[in-house]
Design a protein around this motif. Structure first.
Motif, PDB file in Angstrom:
ATOM      1  N   PRO A 181       0.819  -1.214   0.000  1.00  0.00           N
ATOM      2  CA  PRO A 181       0.000   0.000   0.000  1.00  0.00           C
ATOM      3  C   PRO A 181       0.853   1.263   0.000  1.00  0.00           C
ATOM      4  CG  PRO A 181      -0.016  -1.016   2.166  1.00  0.00           C
ATOM      5  CD  PRO A 181       0.740  -1.946   1.255  1.00  0.00           C
ATOM      6  N   THR A 213      -8.882   2.543  -2.514  1.00  0.00           N
ATOM      7  CA  THR A 213      -8.581   2.506  -1.091  1.00  0.00           C
ATOM      8  C   THR A 213      -8.094   1.104  -0.741  1.00  0.00           C
ATOM      9  OG1 THR A 213     -10.305   4.148  -0.670  1.00  0.00           O
ATOM     10  CG2 THR A 213      -9.510   2.895   1.224  1.00  0.00           C
ATOM     11  N   TYR A 214      -6.989   1.021  -0.020  1.00  0.00           N
ATOM     12  CA  TYR A 214      -6.384  -0.263   0.338  1.00  0.00           C
ATOM     13  C   TYR A 214      -7.178  -0.942   1.445  1.00  0.00           C
ATOM     14  CZ  TYR A 214      -3.034  -3.617   2.203  1.00  0.00           C
ATOM     15  OH  TYR A 214      -2.428  -4.756   2.642  1.00  0.00           O
ATOM     16  N   HIS A 215      -7.300  -2.259   1.328  1.00  0.00           N
ATOM     17  CA  HIS A 215      -7.815  -3.049   2.442  1.00  0.00           C
ATOM     18  C   HIS A 215      -7.254  -4.454   2.347  1.00  0.00           C
ATOM     19  CE1 HIS A 215     -10.854  -5.566   0.306  1.00  0.00           C
ATOM     20  NE2 HIS A 215     -10.827  -4.558  -0.541  1.00  0.00           N
ATOM     21  N   LYS A 216      -7.126  -5.096   3.499  1.00  0.00           N
ATOM     22  CA  LYS A 216      -6.625  -6.466   3.524  1.00  0.00           C
ATOM     23  C   LYS A 216      -7.736  -7.410   3.091  1.00  0.00           C
ATOM     24  CE  LYS A 216      -3.219  -5.775   7.127  1.00  0.00           C
ATOM     25  NZ  LYS A 216      -2.745  -6.168   8.439  1.00  0.00           N
ATOM     26  N   LYS A 249      -4.619   5.342   2.860  1.00  0.00           N
ATOM     27  CA  LYS A 249      -3.798   4.242   2.385  1.00  0.00           C
ATOM     28  C   LYS A 249      -4.460   3.694   1.120  1.00  0.00           C
ATOM     29  CE  LYS A 249      -1.719   1.842   5.492  1.00  0.00           C
ATOM     30  NZ  LYS A 249      -1.290   0.875   6.515  1.00  0.00           N
ATOM     31  N   ALA A 280      -4.233   1.176  -2.519  1.00  0.00           N
ATOM     32  CA  ALA A 280      -3.613   0.071  -3.242  1.00  0.00           C
ATOM     33  C   ALA A 280      -3.269   0.582  -4.625  1.00  0.00           C
ATOM     34  CB  ALA A 280      -4.568  -1.106  -3.331  1.00  0.00           C
TER      35      ALA A 280
END
Length: 191
Positions: free
Chosen positions: A39, A151-154, A181, A183
């Motif tokens: 990220p 938008t980054y997410h796991k 954060k 991606a």
């Protein structure tokens, strides 16, 4: 003579088997390999102003909808200076919600925001006073080198929006900070 033909045939079959196994293992390793996305912590400083509605030469600080334009500067590598435009509404909740696009040399980034006003004196259509908002921001899409950014997410976790804070000395001119954060696009890097 038969023995030589048999040995040559066996050698060819063995070589074919080795090559086939090599291709199969290469194919299975390429499909099971996952690329880890690193990220990017995107940080931007924004200055923008509310635009008068069409056909008007003045801004109403209590308007329930409008547009804002200005400059953005993101020192994060691969972004830099640019322009920003947004469109907002103020529903019954009192929040400023809307969509935005930030334009950079190599493309654009778009998303949504939700700003909650903080304590301030009540506004009227003729009173301009200082205000501040705090809220959230998302990155939903991009163009150019940013195509595919979000938008980054796991994996298996919900998206956590970024932080968006704004202040205004006069309810018209805003200074904001954006921290989110993201991606990067599928290529994995933004140069």
């Amino acid at each position: 003579m038969r023995r030589r033909i048999w040995l040559v045939g066996t050698a060819i079959a063995a070589a074919s088997l080795v090559v086939g196994v090599g291709f199969a293992s290469a194919a299975s390793s390429s499909t099971s390999t996952t690329v880890k996305v690193k990220p990017i912590n995107l940080h931007c400083n924004i200055s923008m102003a509310t635009q008068p509605p069409s056909g008007s030469s003045s801004v109403d600080p209590t308007a329930a909808q409008g547009n804002q334009y200005g400059t953005t500067h993101c020192p994060t590598r691969g972004f830099g200076p640019g322009m920003i435009a947004d469109s907002f509404t103020v529903p019954d909740s009192g929040d400023n919600v809307g969509t935005y696009t930030e334009y950079f040399n190599a493309g654009s980034v778009s998303g949504t925001f939700d700003l909650t006003p903080q304590e301030s004196p009540p506004l009227t259509s003729t009173t301009f006073s200082s205000q501040s908002w705090t809220g959230t921001i998302t990155v939903d899409s991009g163009t150019g080198v940013y195509k595919g950014i979000k938008t980054y997410h796991k994996k298996h976790h919900p998206v956590v929006p970024g932080v968006f804070n704004c202040t205004s000395p006069d309810s018209v001119h805003l200074t904001c900070t954006e921290q989110i954060k993201v991606a990067p696009p599928a290529a994995g890097t933004i140069a």
